[in-house]
Design a protein around this motif. Sequence first.
Motif, PDB file in Angstrom:
ATOM      1  N   SER A 157      62.617  39.187  94.078  1.00 29.60           N
ATOM      2  CA  SER A 157      62.370  39.848  92.818  1.00 29.60           C
ATOM      3  C   SER A 157      62.590  41.337  93.015  1.00 29.60           C
ATOM      4  O   SER A 157      62.063  41.930  93.935  1.00 29.60           O
ATOM      5  N   ARG A 158      63.393  41.953  92.148  1.00 29.80           N
ATOM      6  CA  ARG A 158      63.627  43.381  92.235  1.00 29.80           C
ATOM      7  C   ARG A 158      62.675  44.164  91.356  1.00 29.80           C
ATOM      8  O   ARG A 158      62.434  45.322  91.605  1.00 29.80           O
ATOM      9  N   SER A 159      62.146  43.539  90.322  1.00 31.06           N
ATOM     10  CA  SER A 159      61.314  44.315  89.399  1.00 31.06           C
ATOM     11  C   SER A 159      60.032  43.624  88.972  1.00 31.06           C
ATOM     12  O   SER A 159      59.331  44.108  88.135  1.00 31.06           O
ATOM     13  N   VAL A 160      59.738  42.496  89.573  1.00 34.11           N
ATOM     14  CA  VAL A 160      58.587  41.733  89.126  1.00 34.11           C
ATOM     15  C   VAL A 160      57.662  41.455  90.304  1.00 34.11           C
ATOM     16  O   VAL A 160      58.105  41.025  91.350  1.00 34.11           O
ATOM     17  N   VAL A 161      56.395  41.710  90.106  1.00 39.34           N
ATOM     18  CA  VAL A 161      55.388  41.361  91.100  1.00 39.34           C
ATOM     19  C   VAL A 161      54.674  40.133  90.575  1.00 39.34           C
ATOM     20  O   VAL A 161      54.153  40.140  89.460  1.00 39.34           O
ATOM     21  N   CYS A 162      54.671  39.067  91.343  1.00 35.17           N
ATOM     22  CA  CYS A 162      54.030  37.839  90.888  1.00 35.17           C
ATOM     23  C   CYS A 162      52.538  37.904  91.186  1.00 35.17           C
ATOM     24  O   CYS A 162      52.138  38.063  92.331  1.00 35.17           O
ATOM     25  N   ARG A 163      51.746  37.831  90.148  1.00 33.22           N
ATOM     26  CA  ARG A 163      50.294  37.886  90.278  1.00 33.22           C
ATOM     27  C   ARG A 163      49.687  36.691  89.559  1.00 33.22           C
ATOM     28  O   ARG A 163      49.166  36.809  88.465  1.00 33.22           O
ATOM     29  N   CYS A 164      49.791  35.545  90.172  1.00 35.68           N
ATOM     30  CA  CYS A 164      49.222  34.331  89.568  1.00 35.68           C
ATOM     31  C   CYS A 164      47.711  34.350  89.708  1.00 35.68           C
ATOM     32  O   CYS A 164      47.199  34.802  90.723  1.00 35.68           O
ATOM     33  N   PRO A 165      47.016  33.845  88.700  1.00 32.25           N
ATOM     34  CA  PRO A 165      45.554  33.783  88.784  1.00 32.25           C
ATOM     35  C   PRO A 165      45.109  32.798  89.853  1.00 32.25           C
ATOM     36  O   PRO A 165      45.761  31.925  90.229  1.00 32.25           O
ATOM     37  N   ALA A 200      62.348  31.141  89.058  1.00 32.86           N
ATOM     38  CA  ALA A 200      62.366  31.711  87.708  1.00 32.86           C
ATOM     39  C   ALA A 200      61.108  31.305  86.942  1.00 32.86           C
ATOM     40  O   ALA A 200      60.456  32.144  86.310  1.00 32.86           O
ATOM     41  N   TRP A 201      60.747  30.018  87.001  1.00 32.49           N
ATOM     42  CA  TRP A 201      59.575  29.539  86.277  1.00 32.49           C
ATOM     43  C   TRP A 201      58.304  30.244  86.768  1.00 32.49           C
ATOM     44  O   TRP A 201      57.463  30.653  85.974  1.00 32.49           O
ATOM     45  N   THR A 202      58.184  30.413  88.077  1.00 29.39           N
ATOM     46  CA  THR A 202      57.015  31.092  88.640  1.00 29.39           C
ATOM     47  C   THR A 202      56.947  32.528  88.156  1.00 29.39           C
ATOM     48  O   THR A 202      55.885  33.013  87.757  1.00 29.39           O
ATOM     49  N   LYS A 203      58.065  33.212  88.165  1.00 30.62           N
ATOM     50  CA  LYS A 203      58.090  34.596  87.687  1.00 30.62           C
ATOM     51  C   LYS A 203      57.765  34.669  86.200  1.00 30.62           C
ATOM     52  O   LYS A 203      57.054  35.565  85.760  1.00 30.62           O
ATOM     53  N   ILE A 204      58.285  33.727  85.439  1.00 28.98           N
ATOM     54  CA  ILE A 204      58.028  33.716  83.996  1.00 28.98           C
ATOM     55  C   ILE A 204      56.537  33.493  83.729  1.00 28.98           C
ATOM     56  O   ILE A 204      55.943  34.179  82.912  1.00 28.98           O
ATOM     57  N   ARG A 205      55.947  32.525  84.410  1.00 32.49           N
ATOM     58  CA  ARG A 205      54.553  32.164  84.138  1.00 32.49           C
ATOM     59  C   ARG A 205      53.533  33.151  84.689  1.00 32.49           C
ATOM     60  O   ARG A 205      52.456  33.281  84.137  1.00 32.49           O
ATOM     61  N   CYS A 206      53.861  33.858  85.766  1.00 36.52           N
ATOM     62  CA  CYS A 206      52.812  34.691  86.367  1.00 36.52           C
ATOM     63  C   CYS A 206      53.320  36.040  86.860  1.00 36.52           C
ATOM     64  O   CYS A 206      52.660  36.679  87.675  1.00 36.52           O
ATOM     65  N   GLY A 207      54.431  36.495  86.356  1.00 36.36           N
ATOM     66  CA  GLY A 207      54.934  37.797  86.773  1.00 36.36           C
ATOM     67  C   GLY A 207      54.231  38.937  86.067  1.00 36.36           C
ATOM     68  O   GLY A 207      53.646  38.769  85.005  1.00 36.36           O
ATOM     69  N   ASP A 208      54.277  40.096  86.665  1.00 38.41           N
ATOM     70  CA  ASP A 208      53.768  41.316  86.047  1.00 38.41           C
ATOM     71  C   ASP A 208      54.962  41.963  85.360  1.00 38.41           C
ATOM     72  O   ASP A 208      55.795  42.579  86.000  1.00 38.41           O
ATOM     73  N   TRP A 209      55.050  41.798  84.050  1.00 41.97           N
ATOM     74  CA  TRP A 209      56.204  42.261  83.299  1.00 41.97           C
ATOM     75  C   TRP A 209      55.975  43.625  82.676  1.00 41.97           C
ATOM     76  O   TRP A 209      56.629  43.996  81.725  1.00 41.97           O
ATOM     77  N   SER A 210      55.061  44.388  83.227  1.00 36.02           N
ATOM     78  CA  SER A 210      54.768  45.701  82.664  1.00 36.02           C
ATOM     79  C   SER A 210      55.749  46.758  83.153  1.00 36.02           C
ATOM     80  O   SER A 210      55.740  47.874  82.660  1.00 36.02           O
ATOM     81  N   LEU A 211      56.591  46.423  84.111  1.00 34.36           N
ATOM     82  CA  LEU A 211      57.538  47.400  84.641  1.00 34.36           C
ATOM     83  C   LEU A 211      58.621  47.706  83.618  1.00 34.36           C
ATOM     84  O   LEU A 211      58.898  46.921  82.731  1.00 34.36           O
ATOM     85  N   LYS A 212      59.277  48.832  83.770  1.00 35.09           N
ATOM     86  CA  LYS A 212      60.219  49.282  82.756  1.00 35.09           C
ATOM     87  C   LYS A 212      61.646  48.793  82.967  1.00 35.09           C
ATOM     88  O   LYS A 212      62.501  49.050  82.149  1.00 35.09           O
ATOM     89  N   THR A 213      61.921  48.105  84.051  1.00 35.55           N
ATOM     90  CA  THR A 213      63.272  47.608  84.271  1.00 35.55           C
ATOM     91  C   THR A 213      63.590  46.473  83.305  1.00 35.55           C
ATOM     92  O   THR A 213      62.699  45.836  82.768  1.00 35.55           O
ATOM     93  N   ARG A 251      53.352  36.683  76.585  1.00 32.77           N
ATOM     94  CA  ARG A 251      52.607  35.488  76.191  1.00 32.77           C
ATOM     95  C   ARG A 251      52.743  34.364  77.217  1.00 32.77           C
ATOM     96  O   ARG A 251      51.999  33.392  77.163  1.00 32.77           O
ATOM     97  N   SER A 252      53.698  34.457  78.108  1.00 31.22           N
ATOM     98  CA  SER A 252      54.113  33.315  78.924  1.00 31.22           C
ATOM     99  C   SER A 252      53.058  32.806  79.905  1.00 31.22           C
ATOM    100  O   SER A 252      53.108  31.644  80.286  1.00 31.22           O
TER     101      SER A 252
END
Length: 141
Positions: A133-141, A103-116, A61-62
């Motif tokens: 980032s070890r498990s998050v790809v940042c994909r901001c709109p 952290a805020w950038t990752k929270i707001r626009c990270g791709d959290w679909s990974l299984k880690t 939701r973030s």
Amino acid sequence: MAPEHPGVAEHLIEPAQQALDGWTADPILAGSRRLDELLARTARHADRDDADAVLRALLRRSSHDELAARTVLQALVPGLAQIARKVGAQHDSEQAAEVVAVAWTKIRCGDWSLKTKVATAAQPTGDRGELRSRSVVCRCP
């Protein structure tokens, strides 16, 4: 003791409660009616699988829900403090601010679909304390 500015708390609480009411459609978040209940489920001694499930539900939701993002940030404060210490930010306010900003950038626009696990998303690396980032790809709109 009466509040100095009556209505201010209600002004802040009402939108938060509306957001929480909207989260009841998510089976993971539905059982918690208050933010402190959700945060307790992510605390250090909480069940790690449940904590990860709660964080993932909030992270989904973030990107469009600031309260969800702020709740995740609050839940990650102990880990962020540890990262800040590892990179020497306890004596450098700019570096401490960078830890929070990443952290805020990752929270707001990270791709959290990974299984880690969510808790391993940001780790310090390198001699200068860069964050990666070890498990998050940042994909901001």
